[in-house]
Scaffold this motif. Structure first.
Motif: not given
Length: 331
Positions: A20-22, A149-153, A238-241, A257-258
């Motif tokens: 998915k992509v936002g 802007q794109l937010n691709p997974e 997302h990975l390691n705040s 996760p993008t």
């Protein structure tokens, strides 16, 4: 005429779901209410107001948000009981003036839900129809610096996968910038800065193979800001705040996760510009990240282009990379 959005070779994540992509689109030229009404028609959903200058459109692929991209104006309340009565009596008139001014100088923003790649034609049609209705982008005025802007997974969250994407982006940054023909107003902003040159040398060095913690530390040491053309902070949150928090503290960072691709401007009033113009160039990056042999060749050429030599002083990497991409049928 709408162009077709290309699709990358890797359409699914490692758990078998479609990627998915936002999408975030900044524009002007239409009033807030007009934009909400027209967008709800084009997206086939029902709109409702959820706050001052914030509306949601519910569709079969998720909820789109339309808002005025300015928190101080959205939060302004001249009827607040804490204000003097004389100010509150003028509140309605004052807000009308503020609203009229705001819609001329502050961008309106359309924020999509995470969309399956295969549904991106909806965004293509939306942009093309909004152009016909009078939407304006960055070229309309000097003070506009509107982005798309794109937010691709990502296909997966392995360090090795992320390194490939980062290496391709580092090598193609100047090519992408030239392809998008970034408007002067947006070039003046700090939103789309390239990564640190020192960091790029680390990233494209031969045999660079960090684990995720080391990759994050390398990046954050040299790029501790959201204002990069490819912003990794939402992904790192997302990975390691906890690790991210050692380098950057910014409440605007949203964990997801993008990747966050901030480089393109929104040139929506240009009849030769389409959403797919931006998306299809991103797909070039996707295809290269998935082709280990071509990626190695590109990075080797990019690494050589950064060395001090007469050839490099007289040769444009933008032109060289364009020729290389054409020779391998990426464009």
């Amino acid at each position: 005429m709408s162009k077709k959005c290309s699709m990358p070779g890797i359409m699914k994540t490692d758990d078998g779901k479609e990627r998915k992509v936002g999408v975030e689109i900044e524009l002007s030229g239409l009033g807030y209410e007009d934009l909400v009404s027209l967008s709800s028609q084009l997206l086939g959903g029902g709109a409702k107001s959820v706050a001052r200058y914030v509306s949601e459109i519910s569709t079969d692929v998720g909820t789109f948000t339309i808002e005025l991209d300015s928190d101080p104006i959205k939060d302004l309340d001249l009827q607040d009981q804490r204000l003097p009565e004389s100010v509150r009596e003028l509140g309605g008139q004052a807000m009308s003036v503020i609203d009229a001014a705001a819609e001329k100088i502050v961008p309106l923003e359309i924020v999509s839900p995470p969309l399956p790649f295969s549904e991106l034609e909806r965004i293509e049609i939306l942009c093309d129809e909004l152009r016909k209705a009078g939407a304006r982008g960055s070229r309309e005025a000097l003070h506009y610096a509107f982005g798309l802007q794109l937010n691709p997974e990502l296909p997966d969250l392995k360090a090795s996968t992320l390194v490939r994407y980062l290496q391709v982006f580092a090598a193609l940054y100047e090519w992408l910038k030239a392809r998008h023909q970034i408007d002067f107003s947006r070039k003046l902003t700090s939103y789309i800065e390239p990564w640190s040159s020192t960091y790029i040398d680390i990233l494209v060095a031969e045999n660079y193979d960090p684990d995720m913690d080391q990759l994050m530390k390398d990046y954050l040491h040299y790029n501790p800001t959201r204002n990069k053309a490819l912003d990794l902070l939402p992904l790192f949150a997302h990975l390691n705040s906890e690790l991210l928090g050692r380098y950057v503290k910014d409440e605007r960072i949203k964990s997801r996760p993008t990747l966050h691709y901030r480089l393109p401007d929104c040139d929506i009033d240009n009849p030769f510009w389409h959403f797919s113009t931006v998306w299809n160039d991103w797909v070039v990056l996707e295809q290269l990240a998935a082709n280990a042999g071509d990626l190695a060749d590109l990075i080797a050429g990019f690494r050589d282009s950064r060395k001090l030599s007469f050839h490099n002083l007289t040769t444009s990497w933008v032109d060289t990379s364009e020729q290389w991409l054409r020779s391998r049928n990426y464009v």
